[in-house]
Design a protein around this motif. Structure first.
Motif, PDB file in Angstrom:
ATOM      1  N   LYS A   2      45.753 -37.589 -90.411  1.00 61.54           N
ATOM      2  CA  LYS A   2      45.324 -37.972 -89.072  1.00 61.54           C
ATOM      3  C   LYS A   2      44.133 -37.135 -88.628  1.00 61.54           C
ATOM      4  O   LYS A   2      44.091 -35.928 -88.858  1.00 61.54           O
ATOM      5  CB  LYS A   2      46.465 -37.757 -88.078  1.00 61.54           C
ATOM      6  CG  LYS A   2      47.684 -38.592 -88.360  1.00 61.54           C
ATOM      7  CD  LYS A   2      48.794 -38.252 -87.396  1.00 61.54           C
ATOM      8  CE  LYS A   2      50.046 -39.010 -87.762  1.00 61.54           C
ATOM      9  NZ  LYS A   2      51.174 -38.621 -86.928  1.00 61.54           N
ATOM     10  N   ILE A   4      42.228 -35.102 -86.045  1.00 65.35           N
ATOM     11  CA  ILE A   4      42.590 -34.356 -84.839  1.00 65.35           C
ATOM     12  C   ILE A   4      41.367 -34.272 -83.935  1.00 65.35           C
ATOM     13  O   ILE A   4      40.311 -33.796 -84.342  1.00 65.35           O
ATOM     14  CB  ILE A   4      43.114 -32.951 -85.191  1.00 65.35           C
ATOM     15  CG1 ILE A   4      44.397 -33.081 -85.998  1.00 65.35           C
ATOM     16  CG2 ILE A   4      43.329 -32.127 -83.926  1.00 65.35           C
ATOM     17  CD1 ILE A   4      44.955 -31.774 -86.495  1.00 65.35           C
ATOM     18  N   VAL A   7      43.464 -30.144 -79.823  1.00 64.20           N
ATOM     19  CA  VAL A   7      44.644 -29.338 -80.089  1.00 64.20           C
ATOM     20  C   VAL A   7      45.078 -28.738 -78.758  1.00 64.20           C
ATOM     21  O   VAL A   7      44.286 -28.060 -78.096  1.00 64.20           O
ATOM     22  CB  VAL A   7      44.360 -28.213 -81.110  1.00 64.20           C
ATOM     23  CG1 VAL A   7      45.600 -27.351 -81.311  1.00 64.20           C
ATOM     24  CG2 VAL A   7      43.882 -28.785 -82.426  1.00 64.20           C
ATOM     25  N   CYS A  44      44.174 -29.051 -90.570  1.00 55.34           N
ATOM     26  CA  CYS A  44      44.589 -30.401 -90.190  1.00 55.34           C
ATOM     27  C   CYS A  44      45.809 -30.855 -90.987  1.00 55.34           C
ATOM     28  O   CYS A  44      46.679 -31.535 -90.443  1.00 55.34           O
ATOM     29  CB  CYS A  44      43.439 -31.388 -90.373  1.00 55.34           C
ATOM     30  SG  CYS A  44      42.142 -31.203 -89.142  1.00 55.34           S
ATOM     31  N   THR A  51      50.671 -34.048 -84.695  1.00 49.26           N
ATOM     32  CA  THR A  51      49.589 -34.871 -84.173  1.00 49.26           C
ATOM     33  C   THR A  51      50.033 -36.318 -84.006  1.00 49.26           C
ATOM     34  O   THR A  51      50.570 -36.923 -84.920  1.00 49.26           O
ATOM     35  CB  THR A  51      48.370 -34.810 -85.119  1.00 49.26           C
ATOM     36  OG1 THR A  51      48.014 -33.438 -85.304  1.00 49.26           O
ATOM     37  CG2 THR A  51      47.196 -35.572 -84.544  1.00 49.26           C
ATOM     38  N   GLY A  55      45.047 -38.872 -81.890  1.00 49.86           N
ATOM     39  CA  GLY A  55      44.486 -37.648 -82.442  1.00 49.86           C
ATOM     40  C   GLY A  55      44.736 -36.407 -81.609  1.00 49.86           C
ATOM     41  O   GLY A  55      43.995 -35.438 -81.698  1.00 49.86           O
ATOM     42  N   CYS A  57      46.946 -33.229 -80.962  1.00 51.66           N
ATOM     43  CA  CYS A  57      47.900 -32.337 -81.602  1.00 51.66           C
ATOM     44  C   CYS A  57      48.502 -31.440 -80.523  1.00 51.66           C
ATOM     45  O   CYS A  57      47.777 -30.749 -79.818  1.00 51.66           O
ATOM     46  CB  CYS A  57      47.182 -31.499 -82.656  1.00 51.66           C
ATOM     47  SG  CYS A  57      48.235 -30.262 -83.404  1.00 51.66           S
ATOM     48  N   ARG A  58      49.817 -31.479 -80.382  1.00 49.61           N
ATOM     49  CA  ARG A  58      50.503 -30.654 -79.375  1.00 49.61           C
ATOM     50  C   ARG A  58      51.474 -29.713 -80.087  1.00 49.61           C
ATOM     51  O   ARG A  58      52.360 -30.162 -80.808  1.00 49.61           O
ATOM     52  CB  ARG A  58      51.261 -31.533 -78.397  1.00 49.61           C
ATOM     53  CG  ARG A  58      50.345 -32.339 -77.512  1.00 49.61           C
ATOM     54  CD  ARG A  58      51.129 -33.113 -76.453  1.00 49.61           C
ATOM     55  NE  ARG A  58      50.226 -33.771 -75.548  1.00 49.61           N
ATOM     56  CZ  ARG A  58      49.846 -35.036 -75.645  1.00 49.61           C
ATOM     57  NH1 ARG A  58      50.309 -35.783 -76.634  1.00 49.61           N
ATOM     58  NH2 ARG A  58      49.017 -35.562 -74.769  1.00 49.61           N
TER      59      ARG A  58
END
Length: 69
Positions: A2, A4, A7, A44, A51, A55, A57-58
């Motif tokens: 995926k 990203i 972030v 990544c 993610t 896109g 990402c947490r």
């Protein structure tokens, strides 16, 4: 893998920081571009499970660092 775009770092429910790939590349602008790109791609791969679409990402740092040093 995926792509990203953002972030987001959290500590529990509190968002601590938001970082974009462009900011990361800018922070290492004095480094060899090949190595910065390579390290980003490796990151990544690690971040892929965190993610979602589109896109973002947490990552909850408290959960990820619990019990790790």
């Amino acid at each position: 893998m995926k792509e990203i775009r953002i972030v987001e770092l959290y500590a529990g429910q509190q968002r601590c920081c938001t970082v974009t790939p462009e900011e990361i590349f800018s922070a290492f602008s004095g480094s060899e571009p090949y190595f910065v790109e390579r390290d980003w791609l490796v990151s990544c791969e690690y971040l892929a499970p965190f993610t979602g679409e589109p896109g973002i990402c947490r990552i909850d740092l408290l959960a990820q660092l619990d019990g790790n040093t």
